[in-house]
Design a protein around this motif. Structure first.
Motif, PDB file in Angstrom:
ATOM      1  N   LYS A 291       4.830  -0.501  14.725  1.00  0.00           N
ATOM      2  CA  LYS A 291       4.974  -1.110  13.399  1.00  0.00           C
ATOM      3  C   LYS A 291       4.217  -2.437  13.334  1.00  0.00           C
ATOM      4  CE  LYS A 291       6.711  -1.545   9.258  1.00  0.00           C
ATOM      5  NZ  LYS A 291       6.348  -0.686   8.144  1.00  0.00           N
ATOM      6  N   ALA A 292       4.297  -3.242  14.400  1.00  0.00           N
ATOM      7  CA  ALA A 292       3.565  -4.514  14.435  1.00  0.00           C
ATOM      8  C   ALA A 292       2.069  -4.274  14.355  1.00  0.00           C
ATOM      9  CB  ALA A 292       3.919  -5.292  15.697  1.00  0.00           C
ATOM     10  N   GLN A 293       1.578  -3.285  15.091  1.00  0.00           N
ATOM     11  CA  GLN A 293       0.139  -2.980  15.050  1.00  0.00           C
ATOM     12  C   GLN A 293      -0.279  -2.483  13.671  1.00  0.00           C
ATOM     13  OE1 GLN A 293       0.142  -0.306  18.430  1.00  0.00           O
ATOM     14  NE2 GLN A 293      -0.761  -1.881  19.751  1.00  0.00           N
ATOM     15  N   GLU A 294       0.572  -1.686  13.045  1.00  0.00           N
ATOM     16  CA  GLU A 294       0.299  -1.186  11.693  1.00  0.00           C
ATOM     17  C   GLU A 294       0.213  -2.346  10.695  1.00  0.00           C
ATOM     18  OE1 GLU A 294       2.803   1.161   8.272  1.00  0.00           O
ATOM     19  OE2 GLU A 294       3.099   1.791  10.351  1.00  0.00           O
ATOM     20  N   LEU A 295       1.191  -3.241  10.745  1.00  0.00           N
ATOM     21  CA  LEU A 295       1.198  -4.382   9.826  1.00  0.00           C
ATOM     22  C   LEU A 295       0.046  -5.336  10.100  1.00  0.00           C
ATOM     23  CD1 LEU A 295       5.003  -5.173   9.521  1.00  0.00           C
ATOM     24  CD2 LEU A 295       3.472  -4.350   7.720  1.00  0.00           C
TER      25      LEU A 295
ATOM     26  N   TYR B  74      -2.700  -6.370   7.502  1.00  0.00           N
ATOM     27  CA  TYR B  74      -2.984  -7.793   7.238  1.00  0.00           C
ATOM     28  C   TYR B  74      -4.471  -8.079   7.436  1.00  0.00           C
ATOM     29  CZ  TYR B  74      -3.347 -12.790   7.993  1.00  0.00           C
ATOM     30  OH  TYR B  74      -3.750 -14.101   7.941  1.00  0.00           O
ATOM     31  N   ASP B  75      -5.041  -7.574   8.518  1.00  0.00           N
ATOM     32  CA  ASP B  75      -6.469  -7.777   8.784  1.00  0.00           C
ATOM     33  C   ASP B  75      -7.350  -7.201   7.672  1.00  0.00           C
ATOM     34  OD1 ASP B  75      -5.873  -9.087  11.161  1.00  0.00           O
ATOM     35  OD2 ASP B  75      -6.319  -7.342  12.432  1.00  0.00           O
ATOM     36  N   GLN B  76      -6.897  -6.113   7.073  1.00  0.00           N
ATOM     37  CA  GLN B  76      -7.649  -5.483   5.976  1.00  0.00           C
ATOM     38  C   GLN B  76      -7.359  -6.136   4.629  1.00  0.00           C
ATOM     39  OE1 GLN B  76      -6.711  -1.307   6.077  1.00  0.00           O
ATOM     40  NE2 GLN B  76      -7.722  -0.993   8.047  1.00  0.00           N
ATOM     41  N   GLY B  77      -6.388  -7.022   4.612  1.00  0.00           N
ATOM     42  CA  GLY B  77      -6.057  -7.711   3.375  1.00  0.00           C
ATOM     43  C   GLY B  77      -5.158  -6.934   2.442  1.00  0.00           C
ATOM     44  N   THR B  78      -4.494  -5.891   2.954  1.00  0.00           N
ATOM     45  CA  THR B  78      -3.634  -5.081   2.078  1.00  0.00           C
ATOM     46  C   THR B  78      -2.183  -5.550   2.073  1.00  0.00           C
ATOM     47  OG1 THR B  78      -3.327  -3.438   3.827  1.00  0.00           O
ATOM     48  CG2 THR B  78      -5.105  -3.043   2.245  1.00  0.00           C
ATOM     49  N   VAL B  79      -1.802  -6.406   3.021  1.00  0.00           N
ATOM     50  CA  VAL B  79      -0.489  -7.054   2.983  1.00  0.00           C
ATOM     51  C   VAL B  79      -0.687  -8.528   3.291  1.00  0.00           C
ATOM     52  CG1 VAL B  79       0.821  -4.995   3.671  1.00  0.00           C
ATOM     53  CG2 VAL B  79       0.145  -6.636   5.406  1.00  0.00           C
ATOM     54  N   SER B  80       0.225  -9.336   2.794  1.00  0.00           N
ATOM     55  CA  SER B  80       0.121 -10.774   3.036  1.00  0.00           C
ATOM     56  C   SER B  80       0.698 -11.121   4.402  1.00  0.00           C
ATOM     57  CB  SER B  80       0.872 -11.549   1.951  1.00  0.00           C
ATOM     58  OG  SER B  80       2.257 -11.310   2.066  1.00  0.00           O
ATOM     59  N   ALA B  81       0.371 -12.299   4.858  1.00  0.00           N
ATOM     60  CA  ALA B  81       0.874 -12.768   6.148  1.00  0.00           C
ATOM     61  C   ALA B  81       2.395 -12.808   6.161  1.00  0.00           C
ATOM     62  CB  ALA B  81       0.298 -14.147   6.467  1.00  0.00           C
ATOM     63  N   ILE B  82       3.012 -13.096   5.026  1.00  0.00           N
ATOM     64  CA  ILE B  82       4.469 -13.195   4.979  1.00  0.00           C
ATOM     65  C   ILE B  82       5.120 -11.861   5.324  1.00  0.00           C
ATOM     66  CG2 ILE B  82       4.756 -12.756   2.505  1.00  0.00           C
ATOM     67  CD1 ILE B  82       6.693 -15.370   4.509  1.00  0.00           C
TER      68      ILE B  82
ATOM     69  N   PHE C   7       3.896  -9.561   7.418  1.00  0.00           N
ATOM     70  CA  PHE C   7       3.740  -9.410   8.864  1.00  0.00           C
ATOM     71  C   PHE C   7       4.701 -10.342   9.602  1.00  0.00           C
ATOM     72  CE2 PHE C   7       1.032 -10.341  12.758  1.00  0.00           C
ATOM     73  CZ  PHE C   7       1.413  -9.182  13.427  1.00  0.00           C
ATOM     74  N   PHE C   8       4.734 -11.606   9.213  1.00  0.00           N
ATOM     75  CA  PHE C   8       5.594 -12.566   9.889  1.00  0.00           C
ATOM     76  C   PHE C   8       7.076 -12.298   9.640  1.00  0.00           C
ATOM     77  CE2 PHE C   8       1.648 -15.247   9.637  1.00  0.00           C
ATOM     78  CZ  PHE C   8       1.311 -15.060  10.968  1.00  0.00           C
ATOM     79  N   SER C   9       7.418 -11.803   8.466  1.00  0.00           N
ATOM     80  CA  SER C   9       8.810 -11.444   8.187  1.00  0.00           C
ATOM     81  C   SER C   9       9.277 -10.321   9.104  1.00  0.00           C
ATOM     82  CB  SER C   9       8.984 -11.017   6.728  1.00  0.00           C
ATOM     83  OG  SER C   9       8.801 -12.105   5.883  1.00  0.00           O
TER      84      SER C   9
ATOM     85  N   ASP D 199      12.810  -8.215  12.380  1.00  0.00           N
ATOM     86  CA  ASP D 199      13.002  -7.009  13.180  1.00  0.00           C
ATOM     87  C   ASP D 199      12.848  -7.246  14.674  1.00  0.00           C
ATOM     88  OD1 ASP D 199      12.914  -6.143  10.554  1.00  0.00           O
ATOM     89  OD2 ASP D 199      11.962  -4.253  11.063  1.00  0.00           O
ATOM     90  N   VAL D 200      11.813  -7.991  15.049  1.00  0.00           N
ATOM     91  CA  VAL D 200      11.532  -8.165  16.470  1.00  0.00           C
ATOM     92  C   VAL D 200      12.394  -9.269  17.078  1.00  0.00           C
ATOM     93  CG1 VAL D 200       9.765  -8.695  18.193  1.00  0.00           C
ATOM     94  CG2 VAL D 200       9.181  -7.271  16.222  1.00  0.00           C
ATOM     95  N   ILE D 201      12.313 -10.461  16.529  1.00  0.00           N
ATOM     96  CA  ILE D 201      13.000 -11.596  17.151  1.00  0.00           C
ATOM     97  C   ILE D 201      14.502 -11.555  16.881  1.00  0.00           C
ATOM     98  CG2 ILE D 201      13.213 -14.108  17.220  1.00  0.00           C
ATOM     99  CD1 ILE D 201      10.153 -14.184  16.645  1.00  0.00           C
ATOM    100  N   LEU D 202      14.892 -11.592  15.614  1.00  0.00           N
ATOM    101  CA  LEU D 202      16.323 -11.630  15.295  1.00  0.00           C
ATOM    102  C   LEU D 202      17.003 -10.286  15.535  1.00  0.00           C
ATOM    103  CD1 LEU D 202      16.214 -13.749  12.010  1.00  0.00           C
ATOM    104  CD2 LEU D 202      16.769 -14.525  14.324  1.00  0.00           C
ATOM    105  N   GLY D 203      16.346  -9.211  15.156  1.00  0.00           N
ATOM    106  CA  GLY D 203      16.963  -7.893  15.267  1.00  0.00           C
ATOM    107  C   GLY D 203      16.988  -7.330  16.665  1.00  0.00           C
ATOM    108  N   HIS D 204      15.865  -7.412  17.367  1.00  0.00           N
ATOM    109  CA  HIS D 204      15.807  -6.775  18.679  1.00  0.00           C
ATOM    110  C   HIS D 204      16.049  -7.757  19.825  1.00  0.00           C
ATOM    111  CE1 HIS D 204      14.862  -3.492  21.406  1.00  0.00           C
ATOM    112  NE2 HIS D 204      14.226  -4.388  22.141  1.00  0.00           N
ATOM    113  N   LEU D 205      15.238  -8.780  19.909  1.00  0.00           N
ATOM    114  CA  LEU D 205      15.341  -9.700  21.043  1.00  0.00           C
ATOM    115  C   LEU D 205      16.684 -10.416  21.115  1.00  0.00           C
ATOM    116  CD1 LEU D 205      11.799 -11.355  21.027  1.00  0.00           C
ATOM    117  CD2 LEU D 205      12.637  -9.560  22.535  1.00  0.00           C
ATOM    118  N   LEU D 206      17.134 -10.951  19.978  1.00  0.00           N
ATOM    119  CA  LEU D 206      18.347 -11.767  19.997  1.00  0.00           C
ATOM    120  C   LEU D 206      19.634 -10.979  19.814  1.00  0.00           C
ATOM    121  CD1 LEU D 206      17.171 -14.968  18.109  1.00  0.00           C
ATOM    122  CD2 LEU D 206      17.432 -14.603  20.565  1.00  0.00           C
ATOM    123  N   GLU D 207      19.538  -9.689  19.576  1.00  0.00           N
ATOM    124  CA  GLU D 207      20.748  -8.877  19.496  1.00  0.00           C
ATOM    125  C   GLU D 207      20.791  -7.859  20.623  1.00  0.00           C
ATOM    126  OE1 GLU D 207      21.524  -7.222  15.645  1.00  0.00           O
ATOM    127  OE2 GLU D 207      21.305  -9.152  14.650  1.00  0.00           O
ATOM    128  N   LYS D 208      19.833  -6.965  20.640  1.00  0.00           N
ATOM    129  CA  LYS D 208      19.881  -5.874  21.620  1.00  0.00           C
ATOM    130  C   LYS D 208      19.517  -6.351  23.023  1.00  0.00           C
ATOM    131  CE  LYS D 208      19.285  -2.242  18.321  1.00  0.00           C
ATOM    132  NZ  LYS D 208      18.650  -1.001  17.968  1.00  0.00           N
TER     133      LYS D 208
END
Length: 71
Positions: free
Chosen positions: A26-30, A34-42, A44-46, A51-60
């Protein structure tokens, strides 16, 4: 982390590794979008924050190593 879980014989390792692979895909997809300009940085960073930091790293992940949360 995965090596430690494998070494201790964690029974849910396959599922956990799939979660890591799904997050990476999912990170690579986003990032590509982002690199193609089809989604904003927000977008990707959201994903990274929610999902990664709060959802996975800090919980699981932290739940496998509760001593890391001791003050």
């Amino acid at each position: 982390e995965e090596k430690i879980l494998k070494d201790i014989g964690f029974p849910g390792l396959d599922t956990h590794q799939k979660e890591h692979a799904d997050l990476l895909a999912k990170a690579q997809e986003l990032k590509g979008a982002y690199d193609q300009g089809t989604v904003s940085a927000i977008v990707f960073f959201s994903f990274l924050m929610d999902d990664v930091i709060l959802g996975h790293l800090l919980e699981k992940d932290v739940s496998f190593f509760p001593y890391t949360m001791e003050a």
